[in-house]
Design an enzyme around this catalytic site. Structure first.
Site, PDB file in Angstrom:
ATOM      1  N   LYS A 150     -55.315 -39.794  -4.509  1.00 20.99           N
ATOM      2  CA  LYS A 150     -54.508 -39.441  -5.670  1.00 20.99           C
ATOM      3  C   LYS A 150     -55.343 -39.642  -6.939  1.00 20.99           C
ATOM      4  O   LYS A 150     -55.553 -40.765  -7.383  1.00 20.99           O
ATOM      5  CB  LYS A 150     -53.239 -40.314  -5.740  1.00 20.99           C
ATOM      6  CG  LYS A 150     -52.152 -39.607  -6.514  1.00 20.99           C
ATOM      7  CD  LYS A 150     -51.435 -40.432  -7.558  1.00 20.99           C
ATOM      8  CE  LYS A 150     -52.089 -40.809  -8.795  1.00 20.99           C
ATOM      9  NZ  LYS A 150     -52.329 -39.820  -9.820  1.00 20.99           N
TER      10      LYS A 150
ATOM     11  N   SER B 109     -55.006 -50.072 -13.782  1.00 19.33           N
ATOM     12  CA  SER B 109     -54.465 -51.240 -14.474  1.00 19.33           C
ATOM     13  C   SER B 109     -53.971 -52.294 -13.482  1.00 19.33           C
ATOM     14  O   SER B 109     -53.574 -51.981 -12.353  1.00 19.33           O
ATOM     15  CB  SER B 109     -53.314 -50.808 -15.388  1.00 19.33           C
ATOM     16  OG  SER B 109     -52.316 -50.193 -14.622  1.00 19.33           O
ATOM     17  N   THR B 110     -53.973 -53.522 -13.933  1.00 20.47           N
ATOM     18  CA  THR B 110     -53.506 -54.652 -13.130  1.00 20.47           C
ATOM     19  C   THR B 110     -52.049 -54.417 -12.718  1.00 20.47           C
ATOM     20  O   THR B 110     -51.661 -54.673 -11.574  1.00 20.47           O
ATOM     21  CB  THR B 110     -53.628 -55.941 -13.966  1.00 20.47           C
ATOM     22  OG1 THR B 110     -54.990 -56.045 -14.388  1.00 20.47           O
ATOM     23  CG2 THR B 110     -53.243 -57.176 -13.185  1.00 20.47           C
TER      24      THR B 110
ATOM     25  N   GLU C 178     -59.866 -52.854  -8.310  1.00 23.35           N
ATOM     26  CA  GLU C 178     -60.578 -53.310  -9.509  1.00 23.35           C
ATOM     27  C   GLU C 178     -59.679 -52.946 -10.679  1.00 23.35           C
ATOM     28  O   GLU C 178     -59.300 -51.785 -10.839  1.00 23.35           O
ATOM     29  CB  GLU C 178     -61.947 -52.631  -9.618  1.00 23.35           C
ATOM     30  CG  GLU C 178     -62.893 -52.988  -8.469  1.00 23.35           C
ATOM     31  CD  GLU C 178     -63.137 -54.490  -8.311  1.00 23.35           C
ATOM     32  OE1 GLU C 178     -63.076 -55.220  -9.312  1.00 23.35           O
ATOM     33  OE2 GLU C 178     -63.356 -54.943  -7.178  1.00 23.35           O
TER      34      GLU C 178
ATOM     35  N   CYS D  32     -63.286 -50.616 -18.481  1.00 25.30           N
ATOM     36  CA  CYS D  32     -62.730 -51.913 -18.092  1.00 25.30           C
ATOM     37  C   CYS D  32     -63.647 -53.025 -18.582  1.00 25.30           C
ATOM     38  O   CYS D  32     -63.211 -54.145 -18.809  1.00 25.30           O
ATOM     39  CB  CYS D  32     -62.602 -51.970 -16.584  1.00 25.30           C
ATOM     40  SG  CYS D  32     -64.089 -51.382 -15.785  1.00 25.30           S
TER      41      CYS D  32
END
Ligand code: NAD
Length: 543
Positions: free
Chosen positions: A212, A266-267, A293, A327
């Protein structure tokens, strides 16, 4: 069957081209830009090797000129995700049995295609679709992608070569089986090289994948998909599924064959995928491998002994290249009071030379942020700082989204080391500076360590070796990539393996053996050449 014992030695890193005036690559790149600007690509899904047009479409635009449509893409829904999982599962047996040297050949061919045939198109797609300067595109869309595919083959060779000892009469071996099931790869918008590596690292290790891609970087992702197919990735092994992540994930997380997730982003999204796996744990054939990551709040700590000009240059590149949308971007800096005026003057002079605008104008250093949501988010942080008694805007602070999503490179100075923009990831061209009392060096290192939940990249600038040693020790877990007298960005595959811990991810170091080992499930095989025919041991004999 070819019975040669192959060795794939450590490759050289790719050398990035300069694109300086007069260089041949400059003209070739301009031609590729013209070609991409003049077309409106139609981007389908690819399921089991077939292009699928769902009719539910979205637009891919230039972030720096959002009226310009680069492509129309088709969105995958739940039905198509089910089909993609079926195709990946059906392709698994044959691909897992394909000799590793064939997989290696595909990986090396991808590197050659990017290097020699598609370099300019892939760079141009990245510049126009993701708003990168030519240099930012070249170092990652071309060079880093090439490095990933060459180093993966070398690391696969090393991994497969890691075998247990055999003793007299016994042959032991480890068979590095691909995972049992399919891998879900979810890629971020900000690096074409990451979009290439996340789905393909598991593929090269013999897995089949449902990919995706991010919708805001679809043009370069589509070029990548076409390159992978041209290099010989068989039908069903890699399925290309643009569309809303939440729809795809609902189907994928519910599937018993889910064997792993390879994620960068993103986290918050990674946490939601992890939770989804935990909630469905009883359904899966095996425990899915979770490799993610995620975010960062990367720091630069300047010691009083550091070179102010070098710090200013590192802040300029670390904080503002690719509009701070890395990042690894430097987003908080700790500067000693005794050196603040000097550093501020250097930084101010460099910012005065900085141009912001369209990447097609090669003089620009900063281009547009990726989309309107990102623009609004950056302006919220800037306005918050403007209205706070604890902060002042030193440089920048303005934005304009009429033509493109342009945010000026902005420096906030705060008196509160826990100010919002010192702690939270913004993902834009915004740097926050805190000026500390020189006598509080050790406390400042501790403060830096404890300020944010992330642990991705960080740097210390100092001439004093004792200060460097202390920073290295106190900031041990604050960054998975730690720099001494260098900026926090631009890690190279094979040279500075990349990844961080804490809320920054699982730290599996993309492009290394550590990462590849997550996509295999080793089987230990022991063969006894002459099995004993008596069950009794010597100790059981009569004295
Ligand atoms: P994002 O998390 O918004 O999106 C990443 C991907 O997840 C996209 O493909 C998106 O469509 C998809 N997604 C969104 N919601 C989803 C859901 N519910 N289920 C499944 N997929 C979903 O991140 P982004 O804006 O593309 O990238 C920026 C983030 O990525 C930053 O936080 C940055 O720090 C991080 N990043 C980290 C690294 C690293 O190596 N640590 C590298 C690059 C980017």
């Amino acid at each position: 069957m070819n019975n040669a014992l192959f060795r794939f030695r450590r490759p050289e890193n790719e050398h990035s081209m300069s694109y300086a005036p007069g260089c041949p690559e400059r003209a070739l790149l301009r031609e590729a830009i013209k070609q991409i600007e003049s077309e409106t690509a139609e981007i389908p899904l690819v399921i089991g090797g077939e292009e699928v047009y769902t009719g539910d479409t979205g637009r891919v635009v230039m972030p720096h000129d959002h009226a310009h449509t680069l492509a129309v893409y088709h969105k995958a829904g739940a039905k198509e995700m089910e089909r993609a999982i079926k195709a990946a599962t059906a392709a698994h047996e044959r691909w897992a049995a394909t000799p590793w040297t064939e997989r290696a050949a595909i990986s090396l061919k991808i590197a050659e295609l990017v290097d020699k045939k598609y370099r300019y198109l892939l760079n141009a797609a990245t510049m126009l679709g993701q708003s990168k300067t030519v240099w930012q595109a070249e170092i990652e869309a071309a060079s880093e992608t090439i490095d990933y595919f060459r180093f993966t083959v070398h690391c696969m060779d090393e991994l497969y070569g890691d075998q247990p000892a055999s003793e007299e009469g016994v042959i032991n071996s480890l068979e590095y089986r691909p995972l049992e099931g399919f891998v879900y790869a979810v890629t971020p918008f900000n690096f074409t090289a990451i979009a290439a590596n996340l789905p393909m690292a598991p593929v090269i290790m013999g897995n089949t994948v449902v990919w995706k891609p991010a919708t805001t970087s679809l043009l370069s992702s589509w070029y990548l998909m076409k390159i992978f197919m041209e290099a010989g990735v068989p039908a069903g092994v890699l399925n290309f599924m643009p569309g809303p992540g939440s729809v795809g994930s609902r189907v994928v997380l519910n599937h018993k064959e889910l064997a792993g997730i390879h994620f960068t982003g993103s986290t918050q999204v990674f946490n939601s995928l992890w939770r989804g796996v935990a909630e469905n744990l009883n359904k899966y054939v095996s425990y899915p491998r979770l490799v993610g990551e995620t975010g960062g709040k990367d720091f630069l700590v300047m010691h009083a002994s550091a070179d102010a000009k070098a710090v200013a240059a590192a802040l300029m590149r670390g904080a503002f290249e690719y509009q701070g949308q890395k990042c690894s971007a430097t987003s908080r800096a700790y500067i000693p009071a005794s050196r603040w005026d000097e550093l501020n003057a250097e930084l101010g002079a460099m910012l005065a030379e900085t141009r912001t605008g369209d990447p097609r104008d090669f003089r620009n250093f900063v281009c547009a942020v990726i989309d309107e949501a990102s623009f609004d988010n950056c302006m919220d942080y800037i306005n918050y700082a403007k209205n706070s008694p604890d902060a002042e805007i030193l440089y920048g602070g303005a934005g304009d989204k009429n033509v493109g999503y342009f945010v000026q490179p902005t420096v906030i100075k705060t008196t509160d080391p826990h100010f919002r923009s010192m702690e939270e990831e913004i993902f834009g061209p915004i740097l926050t500076v805190y000026v500390y009392d020189d006598a509080r060096w050790t406390e400042t290192l501790r403060l830096c360590d404890e300020t944010s939940p992330y642990g991705l990249t960080g740097s210390v600038f100092a001439a004093d070796r004792a200060a460097i040693e202390e920073a290295k020790s106190l900031l041990r877990y604050a960054a998975g990539n730690f720099y001494i007298n260098d900026k926090t960005t631009a890690a190279s595959v094979g040279l500075q393996p990349f990844g961080g811990s804490r809320a920054s991810g699982t730290n599996d170091k993309a492009g290394t053996r550590l990462n590849l080992s997550r996509w295999v499930s080793p089987r230990t095989i022991k063969e006894n050449l002459l099995p004993p025919r008596d069950f009794k041991y010597p100790y059981m004999m009569e004295d």
